[in-house]
Write a protein that holds these residues in place. Structure first.
Motif, PDB file in Angstrom:
ATOM      1  N   ARG A  48      36.328  45.724  52.341  1.00 44.98           N
ATOM      2  CA  ARG A  48      35.868  45.617  50.942  1.00 44.98           C
ATOM      3  C   ARG A  48      34.465  46.170  50.749  1.00 44.98           C
ATOM      4  O   ARG A  48      33.973  46.255  49.637  1.00 44.98           O
ATOM      5  N   GLN A 199      32.615  39.779  49.245  1.00 38.01           N
ATOM      6  CA  GLN A 199      33.229  38.658  48.494  1.00 38.01           C
ATOM      7  C   GLN A 199      33.260  38.935  46.995  1.00 38.01           C
ATOM      8  O   GLN A 199      33.578  38.055  46.204  1.00 38.01           O
ATOM      9  N   PRO A 201      34.377  41.051  43.399  1.00 34.42           N
ATOM     10  CA  PRO A 201      35.659  41.561  42.874  1.00 34.42           C
ATOM     11  C   PRO A 201      35.744  43.074  43.109  1.00 34.42           C
ATOM     12  O   PRO A 201      35.279  43.869  42.289  1.00 34.42           O
ATOM     13  N   SER A 237      43.619  41.986  36.345  1.00 31.22           N
ATOM     14  CA  SER A 237      43.478  41.739  37.787  1.00 31.22           C
ATOM     15  C   SER A 237      43.387  40.244  38.088  1.00 31.22           C
ATOM     16  O   SER A 237      42.979  39.437  37.254  1.00 31.22           O
ATOM     17  N   ARG A 238      43.726  39.910  39.328  1.00 31.85           N
ATOM     18  CA  ARG A 238      43.623  38.512  39.773  1.00 31.85           C
ATOM     19  C   ARG A 238      42.165  38.072  39.806  1.00 31.85           C
ATOM     20  O   ARG A 238      41.845  36.919  39.537  1.00 31.85           O
ATOM     21  N   ASP A 239      41.297  39.014  40.184  1.00 31.90           N
ATOM     22  CA  ASP A 239      39.888  38.634  40.288  1.00 31.90           C
ATOM     23  C   ASP A 239      39.288  38.289  38.925  1.00 31.90           C
ATOM     24  O   ASP A 239      38.412  37.421  38.830  1.00 31.90           O
ATOM     25  N   TYR A 240      39.741  38.948  37.882  1.00 34.00           N
ATOM     26  CA  TYR A 240      39.229  38.598  36.548  1.00 34.00           C
ATOM     27  C   TYR A 240      39.681  37.182  36.183  1.00 34.00           C
ATOM     28  O   TYR A 240      38.901  36.352  35.718  1.00 34.00           O
ATOM     29  N   GLU A 242      40.420  34.811  38.248  1.00 30.75           N
ATOM     30  CA  GLU A 242      39.652  33.881  39.089  1.00 30.75           C
ATOM     31  C   GLU A 242      38.216  33.745  38.568  1.00 30.75           C
ATOM     32  O   GLU A 242      37.672  32.634  38.518  1.00 30.75           O
ATOM     33  N   GLY A 243      37.618  34.850  38.166  1.00 30.42           N
ATOM     34  CA  GLY A 243      36.235  34.813  37.684  1.00 30.42           C
ATOM     35  C   GLY A 243      36.095  33.931  36.459  1.00 30.42           C
ATOM     36  O   GLY A 243      35.172  33.101  36.368  1.00 30.42           O
ATOM     37  N   PHE A 255      36.871  35.604  45.083  1.00 30.05           N
ATOM     38  CA  PHE A 255      37.533  36.867  44.774  1.00 30.05           C
ATOM     39  C   PHE A 255      38.298  37.383  45.989  1.00 30.05           C
ATOM     40  O   PHE A 255      37.845  37.260  47.125  1.00 30.05           O
ATOM     41  N   GLU A 256      39.461  38.003  45.710  1.00 25.33           N
ATOM     42  CA  GLU A 256      40.299  38.519  46.798  1.00 25.33           C
ATOM     43  C   GLU A 256      40.307  40.037  46.848  1.00 25.33           C
ATOM     44  O   GLU A 256      40.949  40.648  47.691  1.00 25.33           O
TER      45      GLU A 256
END
Ligand code: T3D
Length: 258
Positions: A48, A199, A201, A237-240, A242-243, A255-256
Motif C-alpha cells: 500500500r 493504513q 485509504p 469504496s469500502r474505505d469511504y 469505513e471512514g 482502512f483496507e
C-alpha cells in the motif's frame, strides 16, 4: 535482484538501490529491476506504499558513466526509451504513494528518481544535483517536466543549466520536498510516514495522485469533471464507508485499501 533489494512488511514495499560502491549509480539491469519492482507494487494488493532509498552514503549518483552502453556516441535515446522512461512511467502510474527516503546525494537521474516519488523525505546531509549539463546533457527521467513544477520555472531552469548542488534544506525551503530530518532520525521519520500511508485509504491516495497528474495538462473545467468521476468511484469504496462510519462512531478508521 541485481543492484536492487526489495523487501515487504505490513503494507510497505521497500526498494533499495544497492550498488553502494558506485554510489548506487544506475545501469540498464538496475533500471530494469527497478521497473519490475514498481510493477510488482502495482499488482500486489498488500503493498500500500513504496519506500525508495539507497544503500550506503548516497541515494543515487544517476547513470553509471562507466557503463559502455552510454559511452559517447552511443544512442542515448535507446537507453532512455528502454530503461529510464519505463521506470518513471511505472512510478507515476502507480496508484499508491511512493516515499523517497533520500539518505545522501541524489545526482542526475538519481535526483529525478527522487523527484518522481510522491513524498520526499531527506536526511539533513543529503543533497540534490541536476548534474546533466555538466556532462553536456539535459535533465531526463522526467526532469524537464517535474523540475518546473516542483521548484518553479526560475529556479528549475537555473538548477538545470548550472548543475549546482543544493542542500536538502534548500530544496525544502523552496517547497520541492516534504521534509528534512536529522540523519539519525531518517529511519524513524520514514518508517512512521510509511506506516501511516500503509493504513490510509489507498484508493483515495491513488485517485489524488492521478488527479494531480492530469491537472498538469488540463483546464479547471476538465479537472472538475475528473474530480466528479474519481469521487464517484471513491464514494462506492469500502474505505469511504469505513471512514464515514468511524467518524460518526468517533473511533479510528481501519482502512483496507479497497
Ligand atoms: O541514455 C542515458 O542513459 C543517459 C542518461 C543519463 C542520466 C544521468 O543520470 S546523467 C548524470 C550522471 N551522473 C552524474 O553526472 C553524477 C556524477 N557524479 C558526481 O557528480 C559525484 O560523484 C557525486 C556528486 C554524485 C558525489 O560526489 P562525491 O564527492 O561525494 O563522490 P565522488 O568522489 O565524486 O564519487 C565516489 C566514487 O563514485 C568515484 O569513484 P572512485 O574515484 O572512488 O573510484 C566516482 O567516480 C564514482 N561515481 C560517482 N558517480 C558516478 C560514479 N561512477 C560512475 N557513474 C557515476 N554516475
Amino acid at each position: 535482484m541485481s543492484g536492487v533489494l526489495v523487501t515487504r512488511d505490513v503494507g510497505v514495499m521497500r526498494i533499495t538501490l544497492d550498488r553502494p560502491e558506485k554510489l548506487n549509480a544506475l545501469d540498464g539491469e538496475l533500471a530494469h529491476q527497478l521497473r519490475l519492482a514498481f510493477e510488482e507494487a502495482a499488482i500486489v494488493h498488500d503493498v500500500r506504499v513504496v519506500v525508495l532509498t539507497g544503500n550506503g552514503r548516497a541515494f543515487c549518483a544517476g547513470q553509471d558513466l562507466a557503463d559502455p552502453a552510454v559511452a559517447p556516441g552511443a544512442d542515448l535515446g535507446m537507453t532512455i526509451e528502454h530503461f529510464y522512461n519505463p521506470v518513471i512511467r511505472a512510478m507515476r502510474a502507480l496508484p499508491k504513494p511512493i516515499v523517497a527516503r533520500v539518505n545522501g546525494v541524489a545526482a542526475g537521474a538519481g535526483a529525478n528518481l527522487a523527484f518522481a516519488a510522491d513524498i520526499v523525505v531527506a536526511a539533513r546531509s543529503a543533497s540534490f544535483i541536476e548534474s546533466f549539463s555538466r556532462i553536456g546533457l539535459l535533465p531526463d527521467s522526467g526532469g524537464t517536466w517535474m523540475l518546473p513544477r516542483l521548484f518553479g520555472y526560475g529556479r528549475a531552469i537555473a538548477l538545470a543549466m548550472l548543475g549546482e548542488r543544493i542542500s536538502a534544506e534548500q530544496a525544502q525551503a523552496w517547497g520541492a520536498i516534504w521534509q528534512v530530518v536529522d540523519d539519525a532520525d531518517l529511519d524513524t521519520a520514514c518508517d512512521t510516514l510509511a506506516a501511516t500511508l500503509a493504513q490510509a485509504p489507498t484508493r483515495a491516495l491513488g485517485a489524488i495522485k492521478a488527479a494531480f497528474e492530469s491537472t498538469a495538462t488540463s483546464t479547471l473545467d476538465a479537472a472538475l469533471d475528473d474530480e466528479r468521476e474519481l469521487q464517484r468511484r471513491l464514494g462506492a469504496s469500502r474505505d469511504y464507508r469505513e471512514g464515514v462510519e468511524a467518524f460518526v462512531a468517533k473511533r479510528k478508521p481501519e482502512f483496507e485499501g479497497r
